[in-house]
Design an enzyme around this catalytic site. Structure first.
Site, PDB file in Angstrom:
ATOM      1  N   HIS A  17       0.731  -1.209  -0.175  1.00 16.28           N
ATOM      2  CA  HIS A  17      -0.332  -0.156  -0.337  1.00 16.28           C
ATOM      3  C   HIS A  17       0.910   0.730   0.157  1.00 16.28           C
ATOM      4  CE1 HIS A  17       1.279  -0.622   4.549  1.00 16.28           C
ATOM      5  NE2 HIS A  17      -0.024   0.807   4.909  1.00 16.28           N
ATOM      6  N   TYR A  62       4.812   1.167  16.022  1.00 10.33           N
ATOM      7  CA  TYR A  62       3.758   3.457  16.165  1.00 10.33           C
ATOM      8  C   TYR A  62       4.038   4.298  16.415  1.00 10.33           C
ATOM      9  CZ  TYR A  62       1.011   1.483  12.444  1.00 10.33           C
ATOM     10  OH  TYR A  62       0.016   1.049  11.091  1.00 10.33           O
ATOM     11  N   GLU A 107       5.148   5.410  12.132  1.00 11.45           N
ATOM     12  CA  GLU A 107       5.242   4.149  11.735  1.00 11.45           C
ATOM     13  C   GLU A 107       6.714   4.002  11.094  1.00 11.45           C
ATOM     14  OE1 GLU A 107       3.027   0.081  10.134  1.00 11.45           O
ATOM     15  OE2 GLU A 107       2.928   2.204   9.233  1.00 11.45           O
TER      16      GLU A 107
END
Length: 304
Positions: A197, A252, A262
């Site tokens: 992604h 995170y 992150e």
């Protein structure tokens, strides 16, 4: 070709001196330009002039820049954006230091996106002639480069459609209320290449930044990063752990201004013809934090 990758994240910070210490000393980014109230950085394995811009005055996202393959791609995306109903403006070369001309528009989620075709190349820290595996004198975590981001939007479905129609992105994973095709969309993970992604969109307040992420190599890099964050008193949100969604390994944490960062490693290769992985609400805890199998309150409520 359309969008190749996310080229830069431009974020606001409350105290530039504190932010510079975090991003340069802890994360190990290389400073490429200091304009006083703005500082530009790149990772050691990035060749373009910058991938992160810090601007003093507030918190949250100023804009994202997305890089295309060639100048004519700009015209095509401009036309698609106008067809989608977005108001597009042209930006001149140098309006962003070392960045070409391009276009700018505000998304349905009220985030500012810029699209450009080139940026001054200054090279990776190991070069391209018989390069070593990594620089000998890395600082801190020594992140190689920018990886992805997650933003919030009131209407995730509209954002997914915009990213599909305008940028040529496709969904790799989704969270939705049911398995039905017309189910309400809670979150989507999208890309235009083999990266699992480049941009994810989660249901939430308009215009907010959830996090932006730096790539790492593997589990050991993620664990070492967490150790260094403890050494430097960086507030950790959660991790090290694994995502069910994307299968990536993660920590995170927050920069001194409260922007969530992150570090991300692993994940699988994406392909447009791979079936989309669909998660439903009862499994979202396991999807986000695979080991704990539940979400912490900060992850769902803190954004900038």
């Amino acid at each position: 070709m359309g969008i190749m990758r996310m080229g830069y994240a431009h974020v606001r910070v409350t105290d530039l001196a504190e932010a510079k210490h975090h991003y340069a000393s802890t994360m190990g980014l290389y400073e490429t330009l200091d304009e006083g109230n703005r500082v530009y950085y790149k990772g050691w394995d990035e060749w373009d002039h910058h991938s992160v811009v810090l601007e003093e005055g507030g918190v949250g996202l100023v804009k994202f820049g997305f890089k295309v393959d060639k100048p004519e791609d700009i015209d095509e995306i401009e036309q698609k954006a106008a067809t989608f109903g977005l108001t597009v403006e042209r930006m001149s070369a140098g309006e962003n230091p070392e960045v070409s001309d391009g276009i700018r528009f505000t998304t349905p989620s009220e985030h500012v996106f810029e699209v450009y075709h080139s940026q001054t190349v200054i090279g990776t820290e190991v070069g391209t002639h018989n390069p070593e595996s990594f620089p000998r004198h890395l600082v801190g975590v020594g992140v190689p480069g920018l990886d992805h981001a997650l933003i919030l939007a009131e209407d995730v479905g509209t954002m997914q459609q915009m990213l599909t129609d305008v940028f040529g992105f496709y969904a790799t994973e989704r969270v939705q209320t049911t398995l039905d095709d017309d189910a309400h969309l809670i979150a989507t993970w999208m890309t235009s290449n083999n990266q699992i992604h480049q941009l994810a969109v989660l249901e939430g307040p308009q215009g907010r930044l959830h996090h932006f992420a730096f790539k790492l190599g593997d589990w050991s890099d993620v664990g070492r990063a967490a150790d260094l964050m403890s050494m430097d008193d960086v507030p950790i949100d959660i991790g090290p752990t694994r995502h069910g969604i994307t299968r990536g390994q993660t920590v995170y944490f927050f920069d001194p201004s409260g922007n969530r960062n992150e570090v991300f490693a692993g994940g699988y290769l994406a392909y447009p013809d791979r079936p989309v992985s669909v998660w439903t609400p009862e499994a979202i805890g396991k999807g986000v934090f695979y080991h704990a199998r539940e979400l912490n309150e900060r992850f769902m409520t803190v954004s900038t």
